[in-house]
Motif scaffolding. Structure first.
Motif, PDB file in Angstrom:
ATOM      1  N   ILE A   1       0.837  -1.208   0.000  1.00 32.92           N
ATOM      2  CA  ILE A   1       0.000   0.000   0.000  1.00 32.92           C
ATOM      3  C   ILE A   1       0.875   1.263   0.000  1.00 32.92           C
ATOM      4  O   ILE A   1       0.829   2.078   0.911  1.00 32.92           O
ATOM      5  N   LEU A   2       1.707   1.383  -1.018  1.00 27.20           N
ATOM      6  CA  LEU A   2       2.542   2.569  -1.257  1.00 27.20           C
ATOM      7  C   LEU A   2       3.569   2.817  -0.151  1.00 27.20           C
ATOM      8  O   LEU A   2       4.008   3.938   0.059  1.00 27.20           O
ATOM      9  N   THR A   3       3.947   1.763   0.560  1.00 28.30           N
ATOM     10  CA  THR A   3       4.825   1.935   1.714  1.00 28.30           C
ATOM     11  C   THR A   3       6.265   1.554   1.418  1.00 28.30           C
ATOM     12  O   THR A   3       7.192   2.229   1.883  1.00 28.30           O
ATOM     13  N   THR A   4       6.495   0.496   0.659  1.00 29.43           N
ATOM     14  CA  THR A   4       7.853   0.177   0.225  1.00 29.43           C
ATOM     15  C   THR A   4       8.168   1.130  -0.919  1.00 29.43           C
ATOM     16  O   THR A   4       7.954   0.825  -2.089  1.00 29.43           O
ATOM     17  N   MET A   5       8.662   2.309  -0.567  1.00 24.49           N
ATOM     18  CA  MET A   5       8.734   3.414  -1.522  1.00 24.49           C
ATOM     19  C   MET A   5       9.965   3.346  -2.411  1.00 24.49           C
ATOM     20  O   MET A   5       9.908   3.718  -3.589  1.00 24.49           O
ATOM     21  N   THR A   6      11.091   2.883  -1.877  1.00 29.37           N
ATOM     22  CA  THR A   6      12.310   2.863  -2.681  1.00 29.37           C
ATOM     23  C   THR A   6      12.546   1.478  -3.263  1.00 29.37           C
ATOM     24  O   THR A   6      12.593   1.316  -4.476  1.00 29.37           O
ATOM     25  N   ALA A   7      12.684   0.478  -2.416  1.00 24.49           N
ATOM     26  CA  ALA A   7      12.901  -0.888  -2.896  1.00 24.49           C
ATOM     27  C   ALA A   7      12.818  -1.843  -1.713  1.00 24.49           C
ATOM     28  O   ALA A   7      13.077  -1.459  -0.574  1.00 24.49           O
ATOM     29  N   HIS A   8      12.475  -3.088  -2.006  1.00 27.27           N
ATOM     30  CA  HIS A   8      12.542  -4.115  -0.975  1.00 27.27           C
ATOM     31  C   HIS A   8      14.000  -4.404  -0.644  1.00 27.27           C
ATOM     32  O   HIS A   8      14.861  -4.461  -1.526  1.00 27.27           O
ATOM     33  N   ALA A   9      14.269  -4.563   0.655  1.00 24.31           N
ATOM     34  CA  ALA A   9      15.612  -4.898   1.147  1.00 24.31           C
ATOM     35  C   ALA A   9      16.661  -3.914   0.641  1.00 24.31           C
ATOM     36  O   ALA A   9      17.780  -4.300   0.285  1.00 24.31           O
ATOM     37  N   LEU A  10      16.332  -2.639   0.626  1.00 22.17           N
ATOM     38  CA  LEU A  10      17.284  -1.621   0.197  1.00 22.17           C
ATOM     39  C   LEU A  10      18.484  -1.647   1.149  1.00 22.17           C
ATOM     40  O   LEU A  10      18.324  -1.435   2.355  1.00 22.17           O
ATOM     41  N   PRO A  11      19.686  -1.928   0.657  1.00 19.94           N
ATOM     42  CA  PRO A  11      20.837  -2.104   1.566  1.00 19.94           C
ATOM     43  C   PRO A  11      21.067  -0.923   2.504  1.00 19.94           C
ATOM     44  O   PRO A  11      21.416  -1.107   3.679  1.00 19.94           O
ATOM     45  N   GLU A  12      20.894   0.303   1.998  1.00 26.90           N
ATOM     46  CA  GLU A  12      21.145   1.484   2.830  1.00 26.90           C
ATOM     47  C   GLU A  12      20.205   1.543   4.033  1.00 26.90           C
ATOM     48  O   GLU A  12      20.603   1.963   5.127  1.00 26.90           O
ATOM     49  N   VAL A  13      18.957   1.126   3.831  1.00 24.54           N
ATOM     50  CA  VAL A  13      17.988   1.152   4.930  1.00 24.54           C
ATOM     51  C   VAL A  13      18.218  -0.013   5.882  1.00 24.54           C
ATOM     52  O   VAL A  13      18.209   0.165   7.111  1.00 24.54           O
ATOM     53  N   THR A  14      18.418  -1.209   5.352  1.00 24.65           N
ATOM     54  CA  THR A  14      18.626  -2.359   6.234  1.00 24.65           C
ATOM     55  C   THR A  14      19.898  -2.176   7.068  1.00 24.65           C
ATOM     56  O   THR A  14      19.937  -2.558   8.247  1.00 24.65           O
ATOM     57  N   LYS A  15      20.926  -1.577   6.477  1.00 21.56           N
ATOM     58  CA  LYS A  15      22.163  -1.321   7.228  1.00 21.56           C
ATOM     59  C   LYS A  15      21.907  -0.328   8.351  1.00 21.56           C
ATOM     60  O   LYS A  15      22.364  -0.515   9.499  1.00 21.56           O
ATOM     61  N   ALA A  16      21.165   0.750   8.056  1.00 20.84           N
ATOM     62  CA  ALA A  16      20.878   1.753   9.079  1.00 20.84           C
ATOM     63  C   ALA A  16      20.059   1.156  10.225  1.00 20.84           C
ATOM     64  O   ALA A  16      20.313   1.444  11.403  1.00 20.84           O
ATOM     65  N   VAL A  17      19.085   0.324   9.890  1.00 19.38           N
ATOM     66  CA  VAL A  17      18.244  -0.305  10.912  1.00 19.38           C
ATOM     67  C   VAL A  17      19.071  -1.260  11.768  1.00 19.38           C
ATOM     68  O   VAL A  17      18.976  -1.276  13.010  1.00 19.38           O
ATOM     69  N   THR A  18      19.921  -2.067  11.129  1.00 21.25           N
ATOM     70  CA  THR A  18      20.739  -3.039  11.856  1.00 21.25           C
ATOM     71  C   THR A  18      21.707  -2.342  12.805  1.00 21.25           C
ATOM     72  O   THR A  18      21.846  -2.731  13.975  1.00 21.25           O
ATOM     73  N   GLU A  19      22.364  -1.293  12.308  1.00 21.70           N
ATOM     74  CA  GLU A  19      23.322  -0.579  13.159  1.00 21.70           C
ATOM     75  C   GLU A  19      22.630   0.109  14.327  1.00 21.70           C
ATOM     76  O   GLU A  19      23.139   0.090  15.458  1.00 21.70           O
TER      77      GLU A  19
END
Length: 427
Positions: A49-67
């Motif tokens: 519903i228009l929420t995955t705006m950039t891409a699934h499993a976007l490395p930049e976001v997953t890295k930021a969340v993990t850190e």
């Protein structure tokens, strides 16, 4: 029926809608694609519903969340929060609202609920103007101002809502008029309405109606409305939950298509900014945001891990000009879909801008909405490996297409070809 679906039905509400006769469980995604529990691969043209705006499993976001998760996940707003301040600074600047203040929530519903609290408190009025065919969320106050009966389960509300013409360009009493006359007629209707009631607190409007089927007025309508609202001191709330962050291609915010009168008094956002993490929020001028005369906090709004995701996602979006990509690839996709629609008597209209596209279906030879046809196309597209959404006003008869903003030209063509085959089921 899958075992998981049976378990879902046993413990979750009947009104918790799912797509497809045999609902699917999505287990993982990458880029613009997702996979279900059976290993089937789908091109995702709806993005949760228009929420995955950039891409699934976007490395930049997953890295930021993990850190961030390795440091601290949550502390509430009772403590200073660097990621929240940093994201608020960026959103305030991007909003265009002068002397802006930002309050983070966990959803678009909560953001709109907060905007209504601010507007009614600031204006000392519980009357709200809303658009017909609108949708603003699931809370008690939000369903009370939603102008789409399919998503408003009660008429009980703490607010008195007055519904205004203009959200749907091609249906209703003014549909036959040209754009300038359409706007003039809607403005006249608004003036007449305000002559019969005490001044409302605010007008809340989606620049492009999301659940309503991606409908919109001619550019400039809300600027014309704004001039009337100013005469009465009425605030304008732009619900940018689905239209924000460059999705419409031509503009970063949907309100900018109507910008002759400047930014809204209050802007709400959510969905895409977190790329799947739960972020919503409200932006307003300081005098409006600070009008509440009691203390408040947010336990989960602005928590460190969601703010880290939002910062990384926003940075990626801006650095890679995803608004420009939405304009370019979205424009090609709209033209491709219009060419397909010309061959299908069941397609009434292909509308939208950027990567926010609606395909309205009717019973061939009539102007009657075809919700059964929309459901059939939804199923046929899934069988072919494409996930899309649906929506609409009087009946759910519009297909909703809103892929991640990194969509490529090749993927747009792939999706259009699948949709072309899926539409054959209603011929």
């Amino acid at each position: 029926m899958t075992d998981l679906y049976a378990r879902h039905q046993a413990v979750l509400p009947d009104w918790l809608a799912t797509y497809y006769a045999d609902p699917i469980e999505l287990t993982h995604g990458e880029g613009r694609y997702v996979w279900d529990a059976q290993g089937n691969k789908y091109l995702d043209f709806f993005g949760g519903i228009l929420t995955t705006m950039t891409a699934h499993a976007l490395p930049e976001v997953t890295k930021a969340v993990t850190e961030q998760a390795g440091r601290i996940i949550h502390s509430s707003t009772l403590y200073l929060n660097r990621p929240m301040v940093e994201l608020a600074e960026r959103v305030a600047k991007l909003s265009g609202i002068p002397d802006a203040r930002v309050f983070f929530t966990t959803s678009g519903t909560e953001a709109n609920d907060t905007a209504l609290l601010l507007a009614t408190s600031y204006r000392r009025s519980n009357q709200i103007l809303a658009m017909r065919n609108s949708y603003h969320g699931r809370s008690f106050s939000a369903v009370g101002i939603t102008g789409n009966k399919g998503w408003s389960p009660t008429s009980l509300s703490p607010l008195q809502t007055l519904y205004v013409h203009g959200g749907i360009r091609t249906r209703g009493p003014y549909a036959h008029l040209g754009d300038a006359d359409f706007i003039a007629a809607c403005v006249d209707d608004l003036r007449d309405l305000l002559g019969h009631v005490r001044p409302p607190a605010a007008l809340i409007a989606e620049p492009v109606q999301g659940v309503g089927g991606f409908t919109s007025p001619p550019d400039g309508l809300y600027a014309a409305f704004r001039e009337v609202l100013k005469e009465h001191g009425i605030l304008w709330i732009a619900d940018e939950v689905q239209t924000g962050w460059g999705r419409t291609g031509d503009h970063f915010w949907g309100w900018q298509a109507h910008d002759a009168s400047g930014p809204p008094d209050i802007l709400t956002f959510a969905k895409g900014i977190g790329n799947g993490m739960s972020i919503g929020g409200v932006v307003a001028r300081a005098e409006i945001m600070n009008c509440l005369d009691s203390n408040s906090i947010s336990t989960f709004g602005g928590t460190q891990i969601t703010m880290a995701a939002g910062l990384a996602n926003l940075t990626y979006l801006l650095e890679h000009d995803l608004q420009g990509n939405a304009r370019r690839v979205g424009g090609l996709l709209i033209e491709r879909l219009r060419a397909i629609a010309a061959q299908h008597p069941g397609v009434r209209e292909v509308r939208g801008r950027g990567l926010m596209i609606g395909v309205e279906l009717v019973r061939p030879g009539t102007d009657e909405a075809d919700p059964n046809g929309a459901a059939a196309v939804l199923e046929a597209a899934r069988e072919e490996g494409l996930l899309i959404g649906k929506g609409g006003g009087h009946n759910t008869s519009a297909l909703r297409i809103a892929p991640p903003l990194t969509l490529t030209v090749a993927e747009a063509e792939e999706g259009a070809a699948i949709l072309e085959r899926a539409l054959r089921c209603i011929q």
